[in-house]
Design a protein around this motif. Sequence first.
Motif, PDB file in Angstrom:
ATOM      1  N   LEU A  12       0.817  -1.207   0.000  1.00 32.35           N
ATOM      2  CA  LEU A  12       0.000   0.000   0.000  1.00 32.35           C
ATOM      3  C   LEU A  12       0.852   1.259   0.000  1.00 32.35           C
ATOM      4  O   LEU A  12       0.384   2.326  -0.437  1.00 32.35           O
ATOM      5  CB  LEU A  12      -0.924  -0.004   1.227  1.00 32.35           C
ATOM      6  N   GLU A  13       2.104   1.173   0.475  1.00 34.46           N
ATOM      7  CA  GLU A  13       2.976   2.346   0.471  1.00 34.46           C
ATOM      8  C   GLU A  13       3.323   2.790  -0.942  1.00 34.46           C
ATOM      9  O   GLU A  13       3.741   3.944  -1.148  1.00 34.46           O
ATOM     10  CB  GLU A  13       4.261   2.033   1.250  1.00 34.46           C
ATOM     11  N   GLU A  14       3.164   1.905  -1.911  1.00 37.92           N
ATOM     12  CA  GLU A  14       3.505   2.235  -3.297  1.00 37.92           C
ATOM     13  C   GLU A  14       2.322   2.791  -4.068  1.00 37.92           C
ATOM     14  O   GLU A  14       2.438   3.041  -5.283  1.00 37.92           O
ATOM     15  CB  GLU A  14       4.051   0.987  -3.998  1.00 37.92           C
ATOM     16  N   LEU A  15       1.166   2.961  -3.407  1.00 39.74           N
ATOM     17  CA  LEU A  15       0.006   3.491  -4.126  1.00 39.74           C
ATOM     18  C   LEU A  15       0.235   4.931  -4.591  1.00 39.74           C
ATOM     19  O   LEU A  15      -0.237   5.336  -5.668  1.00 39.74           O
ATOM     20  CB  LEU A  15      -1.238   3.427  -3.233  1.00 39.74           C
ATOM     21  N   GLU A  16       0.936   5.724  -3.790  1.00 37.63           N
ATOM     22  CA  GLU A  16       1.218   7.109  -4.199  1.00 37.63           C
ATOM     23  C   GLU A  16       2.012   7.130  -5.500  1.00 37.63           C
ATOM     24  O   GLU A  16       1.713   7.900  -6.419  1.00 37.63           O
ATOM     25  CB  GLU A  16       1.973   7.833  -3.087  1.00 37.63           C
ATOM     26  N   ALA A  17       3.022   6.275  -5.582  1.00 37.40           N
ATOM     27  CA  ALA A  17       3.810   6.211  -6.815  1.00 37.40           C
ATOM     28  C   ALA A  17       2.957   5.726  -7.972  1.00 37.40           C
ATOM     29  O   ALA A  17       3.095   6.204  -9.110  1.00 37.40           O
ATOM     30  CB  ALA A  17       5.014   5.285  -6.612  1.00 37.40           C
ATOM     31  N   LEU A  18       2.044   4.763  -7.717  1.00 36.38           N
ATOM     32  CA  LEU A  18       1.164   4.265  -8.773  1.00 36.38           C
ATOM     33  C   LEU A  18       0.257   5.372  -9.289  1.00 36.38           C
ATOM     34  O   LEU A  18       0.084   5.547 -10.509  1.00 36.38           O
ATOM     35  CB  LEU A  18       0.345   3.091  -8.227  1.00 36.38           C
ATOM     36  N   VAL A  50      -2.750  -9.210   1.654  1.00 36.23           N
ATOM     37  CA  VAL A  50      -3.772  -8.171   1.732  1.00 36.23           C
ATOM     38  C   VAL A  50      -3.285  -6.907   1.025  1.00 36.23           C
ATOM     39  O   VAL A  50      -4.005  -6.302   0.220  1.00 36.23           O
ATOM     40  CB  VAL A  50      -4.133  -7.879   3.204  1.00 36.23           C
ATOM     41  N   GLU A  51      -2.063  -6.493   1.327  1.00 41.01           N
ATOM     42  CA  GLU A  51      -1.534  -5.278   0.703  1.00 41.01           C
ATOM     43  C   GLU A  51      -1.369  -5.466  -0.803  1.00 41.01           C
ATOM     44  O   GLU A  51      -1.645  -4.558  -1.587  1.00 41.01           O
ATOM     45  CB  GLU A  51      -0.195  -4.910   1.346  1.00 41.01           C
ATOM     46  N   GLY A  79      -9.513  11.143 -20.186  1.00 39.36           N
ATOM     47  CA  GLY A  79      -9.921  12.511 -19.890  1.00 39.36           C
ATOM     48  C   GLY A  79     -10.857  12.631 -18.705  1.00 39.36           C
ATOM     49  O   GLY A  79     -11.175  13.750 -18.293  1.00 39.36           O
ATOM     50  N   ALA A  80     -11.313  11.509 -18.130  1.00 36.77           N
ATOM     51  CA  ALA A  80     -12.231  11.572 -16.991  1.00 36.77           C
ATOM     52  C   ALA A  80     -11.456  11.843 -15.711  1.00 36.77           C
ATOM     53  O   ALA A  80     -10.282  11.487 -15.582  1.00 36.77           O
ATOM     54  CB  ALA A  80     -13.017  10.279 -16.865  1.00 36.77           C
ATOM     55  N   ARG A  81     -12.126  12.485 -14.754  1.00 37.87           N
ATOM     56  CA  ARG A  81     -11.527  12.738 -13.451  1.00 37.87           C
ATOM     57  C   ARG A  81     -11.697  11.477 -12.600  1.00 37.87           C
ATOM     58  O   ARG A  81     -12.769  10.898 -12.529  1.00 37.87           O
ATOM     59  CB  ARG A  81     -12.195  13.939 -12.788  1.00 37.87           C
ATOM     60  N   VAL A  82     -10.615  11.084 -11.932  1.00 35.28           N
ATOM     61  CA  VAL A  82     -10.597   9.838 -11.177  1.00 35.28           C
ATOM     62  C   VAL A  82     -10.294  10.153  -9.719  1.00 35.28           C
ATOM     63  O   VAL A  82      -9.430  10.981  -9.413  1.00 35.28           O
ATOM     64  CB  VAL A  82      -9.550   8.851 -11.748  1.00 35.28           C
ATOM     65  N   VAL A  83     -11.004   9.470  -8.817  1.00 30.22           N
ATOM     66  CA  VAL A  83     -10.783   9.604  -7.386  1.00 30.22           C
ATOM     67  C   VAL A  83     -10.453   8.223  -6.822  1.00 30.22           C
ATOM     68  O   VAL A  83     -11.214   7.271  -7.010  1.00 30.22           O
ATOM     69  CB  VAL A  83     -12.020  10.185  -6.668  1.00 30.22           C
ATOM     70  N   VAL A  84      -9.310   8.147  -6.147  1.00 35.66           N
ATOM     71  CA  VAL A  84      -8.883   6.906  -5.493  1.00 35.66           C
ATOM     72  C   VAL A  84      -9.026   7.100  -3.992  1.00 35.66           C
ATOM     73  O   VAL A  84      -8.409   8.009  -3.418  1.00 35.66           O
ATOM     74  CB  VAL A  84      -7.435   6.543  -5.863  1.00 35.66           C
ATOM     75  N   ARG A  85      -9.831   6.271  -3.362  1.00 35.72           N
ATOM     76  CA  ARG A  85     -10.049   6.365  -1.923  1.00 35.72           C
ATOM     77  C   ARG A  85      -9.518   5.105  -1.251  1.00 35.72           C
ATOM     78  O   ARG A  85      -9.767   3.978  -1.701  1.00 35.72           O
ATOM     79  CB  ARG A  85     -11.536   6.522  -1.603  1.00 35.72           C
ATOM     80  N   LEU A  86      -8.807   5.310  -0.152  1.00 39.68           N
ATOM     81  CA  LEU A  86      -8.269   4.220   0.645  1.00 39.68           C
ATOM     82  C   LEU A  86      -8.636   4.470   2.095  1.00 39.68           C
ATOM     83  O   LEU A  86      -8.312   5.528   2.647  1.00 39.68           O
ATOM     84  CB  LEU A  86      -6.741   4.124   0.500  1.00 39.68           C
ATOM     85  N   ALA A  87      -9.335   3.526   2.714  1.00 38.75           N
ATOM     86  CA  ALA A  87      -9.816   3.702   4.081  1.00 38.75           C
ATOM     87  C   ALA A  87      -9.289   2.577   4.958  1.00 38.75           C
ATOM     88  O   ALA A  87      -9.488   1.397   4.662  1.00 38.75           O
ATOM     89  CB  ALA A  87     -11.344   3.726   4.113  1.00 38.75           C
ATOM     90  N   HIS A  88      -8.607   2.960   6.024  1.00 37.15           N
ATOM     91  CA  HIS A  88      -8.132   2.002   7.018  1.00 37.15           C
ATOM     92  C   HIS A  88      -9.147   1.945   8.149  1.00 37.15           C
ATOM     93  O   HIS A  88      -9.332   2.925   8.878  1.00 37.15           O
ATOM     94  CB  HIS A  88      -6.755   2.418   7.555  1.00 37.15           C
ATOM     95  N   ARG A  89      -9.805   0.816   8.316  1.00 32.18           N
ATOM     96  CA  ARG A  89     -10.818   0.663   9.344  1.00 32.18           C
ATOM     97  C   ARG A  89     -10.402  -0.432  10.312  1.00 32.18           C
ATOM     98  O   ARG A  89      -9.415  -1.140  10.094  1.00 32.18           O
ATOM     99  CB  ARG A  89     -12.164   0.312   8.710  1.00 32.18           C
ATOM    100  N   GLU A  90     -11.181  -0.600  11.340  1.00 33.32           N
ATOM    101  CA  GLU A  90     -10.887  -1.633  12.328  1.00 33.32           C
ATOM    102  C   GLU A  90     -11.211  -3.008  11.740  1.00 33.32           C
ATOM    103  O   GLU A  90     -12.363  -3.324  11.443  1.00 33.32           O
ATOM    104  CB  GLU A  90     -11.717  -1.397  13.593  1.00 33.32           C
ATOM    105  N   GLY A  91     -10.188  -3.797  11.542  1.00 35.21           N
ATOM    106  CA  GLY A  91     -10.374  -5.151  11.041  1.00 35.21           C
ATOM    107  C   GLY A  91     -10.497  -5.265   9.542  1.00 35.21           C
ATOM    108  O   GLY A  91     -10.660  -6.375   9.022  1.00 35.21           O
ATOM    109  N   GLU A  92     -10.404  -4.153   8.810  1.00 34.48           N
ATOM    110  CA  GLU A  92     -10.530  -4.238   7.365  1.00 34.48           C
ATOM    111  C   GLU A  92      -9.902  -3.007   6.714  1.00 34.48           C
ATOM    112  O   GLU A  92      -9.682  -1.978   7.368  1.00 34.48           O
ATOM    113  CB  GLU A  92     -12.004  -4.353   6.950  1.00 34.48           C
TER     114      GLU A  92
END
Length: 422
Positions: free
Chosen positions: A297-303, A329-330, A350-363
């Motif tokens: 998951l640390e490499e998502l910024e680079a991706l 999992v990662e 050309g579309a605007r893209v939003v990437v969301r990553l949520a760290h929750r309890e147990g998932e």
Amino acid sequence: MTSTGEVEGRAGPPLWWARRRDVVVDVALAAVSAAECAWEGIRFAHEAGIPVAAGVLFGAAVGTVLVLRRRWPIAVVLVGIAVAPAEMGFLLSVAGMYSLASSEVPRRIIAALASMSLVATFVVMYLKTRGDVEADPALVVALSGFVAVALTVPPVLLGLYIGARRRLMESLQERADSLERELSLLADRAEERAEWARTEERTRIAREMHDVVAHRVSLMVVHAAALEAVAVKDPARAAKNAALVGDMGRQALTELREMLGVLRAAPPKTAVAAAAATAVPVGPVALVGGADEGPSLEELEALVGQSRAAGMAVEMVVQGEGAAYAAEVEQTAYRVVQEALTNCHKHAPGARVVVRLAHREGEVAMQVENGPCEGASGGVGLPSGGNGLVGMRERVLGLGGVFVSGPTDAGGFRVSAVLPVA
């Protein structure tokens, strides 16, 4: 053996015999017994006052009953007991008692008939000895008892032993046949599990290669299209895009080379045997250098930065505090975002893209959503094999997660996944 009892083109043994050798033995014993009883029938005829021919025929008929000892041993023993007063049928009685004891007749019937034969022999011997020899009555009784026991007990004991041994051998043969069938069934199941494992591994390798290579190549195609568009107007930007294409190509080749190197390496024999024996479903572990060397998951910024460099308007939103998750999992979370961004390059230029990553309890949850396509769909000519969403779903469900994908009300497309971290 056929349904008519033929074995290899030859007729099987007749009637109740299981083997031809048994026929020969029983017929030979019956012939000897008939000869013995016919000879003893001469004396019986003189004592009974009947014609000799009748006594001989009677003795021969009695002796031939021995041929039925395998089919009706009780009848043979009863005939032997019945002719005991005529002092004939020695072989008939001995062979009959042996056949009775070795058969499947209940033990209580064997004991009853053996007792009857013992008493009949004792009585006949006692009466004959008492009339022929003048001796002490106790000696006569002892001699008669010894003869009766000698003619009855040994055949019975031998028959019981042979019968028990035969039943033991049949039981062992049945167990051997059962084990052979079970081993054959286990071998078939092992082959099915091995084939299933091979199919699963081929699918996993194909999915991994698709995720590793498709994203890099898609970015290369996007940069190449941009390079072609600005080559004349903006040489500096064209050079930058060319450098990015080169970097992407080298990264794709490096990852592909590492993956093929892992595939060529021979796995340990113990691991292969264990995999074939258990055929446990394999999770989406990394093929490139093991799980610890896979993407995280640390490499998502680079991706996301690579997609921005390719001209895509990408926003990344992270909620919650990250933690050290399991490698699979990662890696699965990374591959889901990677494949979703690749699909955005293919189907929503050309579309605007939003990437969301949520760290929750147990998932941990991830979502990639693009808005309406503002460019010409498929303008860069990226092919689609239709396996991206299928591969993402397989990865997520393989870890017990939830995967949802589909169009949005605004005209875009959304990919969502939730992975348990335990």
